[in-house]
Design a protein around this motif. Structure first.
Motif, PDB file in Angstrom:
ATOM      1  N   ALA A  34       0.816  -1.216   0.000  1.00 18.00           N
ATOM      2  CA  ALA A  34       0.000   0.000   0.000  1.00 18.00           C
ATOM      3  C   ALA A  34       0.850   1.268   0.000  1.00 18.00           C
ATOM      4  O   ALA A  34       0.307   2.372   0.023  1.00 18.00           O
ATOM      5  N   GLY A  35       2.172   1.118  -0.008  1.00 14.09           N
ATOM      6  CA  GLY A  35       3.050   2.278  -0.108  1.00 14.09           C
ATOM      7  C   GLY A  35       3.427   2.925   1.201  1.00 14.09           C
ATOM      8  O   GLY A  35       3.998   4.023   1.213  1.00 14.09           O
ATOM      9  N   ALA A  36       3.127   2.265   2.331  1.00 14.63           N
ATOM     10  CA  ALA A  36       3.457   2.846   3.627  1.00 14.63           C
ATOM     11  C   ALA A  36       4.953   2.733   3.912  1.00 14.63           C
ATOM     12  O   ALA A  36       5.632   1.825   3.424  1.00 14.63           O
ATOM     13  N   ARG A  37       5.465   3.665   4.712  1.00 17.10           N
ATOM     14  CA  ARG A  37       6.813   3.543   5.266  1.00 17.10           C
ATOM     15  C   ARG A  37       6.712   2.729   6.553  1.00 17.10           C
ATOM     16  O   ARG A  37       5.797   2.942   7.355  1.00 17.10           O
ATOM     17  N   LEU A  38       7.633   1.814   6.754  1.00 17.16           N
ATOM     18  CA  LEU A  38       7.530   0.875   7.867  1.00 17.16           C
ATOM     19  C   LEU A  38       8.659   1.068   8.867  1.00 17.16           C
ATOM     20  O   LEU A  38       9.828   1.180   8.488  1.00 17.16           O
ATOM     21  N   ARG A  39       8.280   1.089  10.130  1.00 21.05           N
ATOM     22  CA  ARG A  39       9.248   1.057  11.228  1.00 21.05           C
ATOM     23  C   ARG A  39       8.888  -0.139  12.095  1.00 21.05           C
ATOM     24  O   ARG A  39       7.765  -0.237  12.596  1.00 21.05           O
ATOM     25  N   VAL A  40       9.818  -1.073  12.248  1.00 20.23           N
ATOM     26  CA  VAL A  40       9.557  -2.322  12.952  1.00 20.23           C
ATOM     27  C   VAL A  40      10.400  -2.365  14.221  1.00 20.23           C
ATOM     28  O   VAL A  40      11.618  -2.164  14.172  1.00 20.23           O
ATOM     29  N   VAL A  41       9.735  -2.645  15.344  1.00 22.00           N
ATOM     30  CA  VAL A  41      10.422  -2.711  16.630  1.00 22.00           C
ATOM     31  C   VAL A  41      10.093  -4.049  17.286  1.00 22.00           C
ATOM     32  O   VAL A  41       8.923  -4.367  17.516  1.00 22.00           O
TER      33      VAL A  41
END
Length: 212
Positions: A34-41
């Motif tokens: 969907a084009g989102a920027r992802l930050r994974v923690v």
């Protein structure tokens, strides 16, 4: 109706994903598409996340991870207390939350997706993901290639339709004329080029501004 069906434009928006396992990865792939920027923690993050150009932080999540630039948070850990604490913090900051272990408590539910862009259908069944997947597959089977071709053509022509027809009523009448079973049947028999030619002809002809 338990939910309001909506579609979110997340292109370029930051989504925080708390969790690094299979469930989190499945959500991350959908959000990436969907084009989102992802930050994974998460303390442990599956190696497949590197394929999603995500910002990875291998540590336990903290309330401060719910930063002002986060537009949506996905909670996908196996720790209910962590999920509950982060959900409460997200709501206090007015950040929408998708809690994977308790969909009914979520602000946002994703469900199963039928993606035949530009046609997109989302299905939820209030806690029965298998049924949602079955229904999404049925939608996919119903949407034939000619329907997708028609959708792409109409999306392409949408700015010209808006410019050509001055009123909402006139535009609505145009869309009704060109989104019928008869048009789809003609498309199957005669091909896209013929339908395009007729649409182009209508949009090139003078329109009576007193119509509708």
């Amino acid at each position: 109706m338990d939910y309001l069906p909506v579609f979110l434009n997340l292109r370029g928006r930051l989504v925080l994903i708390v969790g690094g396992g299979e469930v989190a990865l499945r959500k991350a792939r959908l959000l990436h598409e969907a084009g989102a920027r992802l930050r994974v923690v998460a303390p442990r993050i599956a190696p497949e996340f590197t394929d999603l150009t995500a910002d990875l932080h291998r540590r336990p999540a903290q309330v401060d991870d719910l930063a002002p630039d986060v537009d949506l948070v996905v909670l996908a850990t196996d720790a209910p207390k962590v999920q509950a604490a982060l959900q409460a913090a997200a709501r206090a900051r007015r950040i929408w939350c998708n809690r994977c272990d308790e969909p009914a408590a979520s602000d946002v539910v994703t469900g199963s997706v039928c993606d035949r862009s530009p046609i997109l259908a989302g299905v939820i069944s209030s806690g029965c993901p298998g049924l949602s997947r079955l229904l999404a597959a049925r939608f996919d089977a119903v949407i034939s290639p000619v329907i997708v071709d028609l959708a792409r053509l109409l999306v392409e022509l949408r700015p010209r339709v808006k410019a050509h027809f001055p009123t909402p009523a006139a535009r609505a009448a145009f869309w009704r004329r060109w989104t019928t079973e008869a048009v789809i049947a003609r498309l199957e028999r005669e091909g896209l080029a013929t339908i395009r030619q007729e649409l182009e002809k209508e949009l090139a002809s003078p329109h009576d501004r007193n119509d509708l």
